[in-house]
Design a protein around this motif. Structure first.
Motif, PDB file in Angstrom:
ATOM      1  N   ASP A  87       1.853  59.089  91.844  1.00 52.07           N
ATOM      2  CA  ASP A  87       0.934  59.474  92.912  1.00 52.07           C
ATOM      3  C   ASP A  87      -0.514  59.471  92.425  1.00 52.07           C
ATOM      4  N   ASP A 129      -3.728  57.711  91.091  1.00 50.45           N
ATOM      5  CA  ASP A 129      -4.268  56.360  91.266  1.00 50.45           C
ATOM      6  C   ASP A 129      -4.407  55.580  89.969  1.00 50.45           C
ATOM      7  N   GLN A 162      -1.007  54.560  88.682  1.00 50.43           N
ATOM      8  CA  GLN A 162      -0.403  53.497  89.499  1.00 50.43           C
ATOM      9  C   GLN A 162      -1.111  52.163  89.234  1.00 50.43           C
ATOM     10  N   CYS A 207       4.066  49.494  99.515  1.00 51.49           N
ATOM     11  CA  CYS A 207       3.271  50.719  99.713  1.00 51.49           C
ATOM     12  C   CYS A 207       1.878  50.554  99.104  1.00 51.49           C
ATOM     13  N   ALA A 208       1.839  49.968  97.914  1.00 53.25           N
ATOM     14  CA  ALA A 208       0.562  49.797  97.215  1.00 53.25           C
ATOM     15  C   ALA A 208      -0.384  48.893  97.985  1.00 53.25           C
ATOM     16  N   CYS A 268      -2.153  50.866 100.693  1.00 52.60           N
ATOM     17  CA  CYS A 268      -2.792  52.132 100.330  1.00 52.60           C
ATOM     18  C   CYS A 268      -4.302  52.050 100.532  1.00 52.60           C
ATOM     19  N   ASP A 269      -4.991  53.175 100.362  1.00 56.44           N
ATOM     20  CA  ASP A 269      -6.435  53.243 100.599  1.00 56.44           C
ATOM     21  C   ASP A 269      -7.265  52.714  99.439  1.00 56.44           C
ATOM     22  N   SER A 270      -6.681  52.652  98.266  1.00 57.57           N
ATOM     23  CA  SER A 270      -7.431  52.250  97.071  1.00 57.57           C
ATOM     24  C   SER A 270      -7.565  50.734  96.963  1.00 57.57           C
ATOM     25  N   ARG A 278      -4.785  47.971  95.498  1.00 63.18           N
ATOM     26  CA  ARG A 278      -4.382  46.825  96.330  1.00 63.18           C
ATOM     27  C   ARG A 278      -4.659  45.508  95.612  1.00 63.18           C
TER      28      ARG A 278
END
Length: 206
Positions: free
Chosen positions: A127, A129, A132, A163-164, A167-169, A173
């Motif tokens: 979880d 950032d 990940q 999911c990645a 995501c917002d990042s 991405r």
């Protein structure tokens, strides 16, 4: 030995002043990179230093403990791959906050570890950032080397990847997309798996 390491550490830190790069430093600040202490020394100069010093476990440990950009990057260059154990990797990861440090650690050190695949799958499920991000950067390097995960791992990877990519990042991405492109290069089968996974979330591989 401790005194020798202490003196070498002191010498290295003093050398950063001579290698300080104002332009690089300004660029980092403009990008929002906020290190406790940062001399703006470029990676090529740090690599040259590492080549001159050679692998050194004790010095790498001492350098990592310093809350200084150049020390942490140099530590990843000096740490002998065969001496880096899982608990030490996890500690370093917990203490990694900046994307640049994560990138350098993956490139210089983590991709060469015998348990790198295990780390990568653990990290892409994190979880956190930066963890990940490190997972996808590491998997990307492994795929480039020809690493082929088994069926269970592929299923796990695709689930996390989808999911990645949503995501917002932006960093995650971007790393995830680079990673799946390398995955697709492994074989026609892997390419088909990648295309199907991306199509399910309205994306295309190329």
């Amino acid at each position: 030995m401790k005194e020798e390491v202490h003196e070498k550490l002191k010498e290295i830190k003093q050398s950063f002043r001579l290698l300080m790069n104002g332009e690089t430093l300004r660029s980092m600040k403009e990008k929002g990179l906020d290190y406790h202490l940062n001399w703006g020394v470029n990676i090529l100069d740090l690599r040259k230093m590492a080549d001159e010093i050679g692998e050194n476990y004790d010095l790498a440990i001492a350098l990592w403990k310093e809350n200084i950009r150049e020390c942490k990057i140099l530590a990843t260059m000096l740490m002998p791959h065969n001496l880096m154990e899982k608990d030490m990797v996890e500690l370093w990861m917990e203490q990694t906050e900046e994307q640049e440090i994560a990138e350098q650690a993956v490139f210089n050190l983590y991709q060469h570890l015998r348990f790198a695949p295990e780390l990568s799958f653990k990290w892409i499920a994190s979880d956190r950032d930066v963890e990940q991000l490190s997972g996808y950067l590491l998997l990307c390097r492994l795929f480039m080397k020809g690493f082929e995960p088994d069926v269970r791992r592929i299923t796990e990877y695709i689930d996390q990847l989808q999911c990645a990519l949503r995501c917002d990042s932006h960093s995650i991405r971007h790393a995830a997309m680079n990673c799946v492109m390398r995955f697709a290069e492994l074989s026609e089968m892997h390419e088909n798996i990648a295309k199907k996974a991306l199509k399910n979330i309205d994306l295309e591989l190329f």
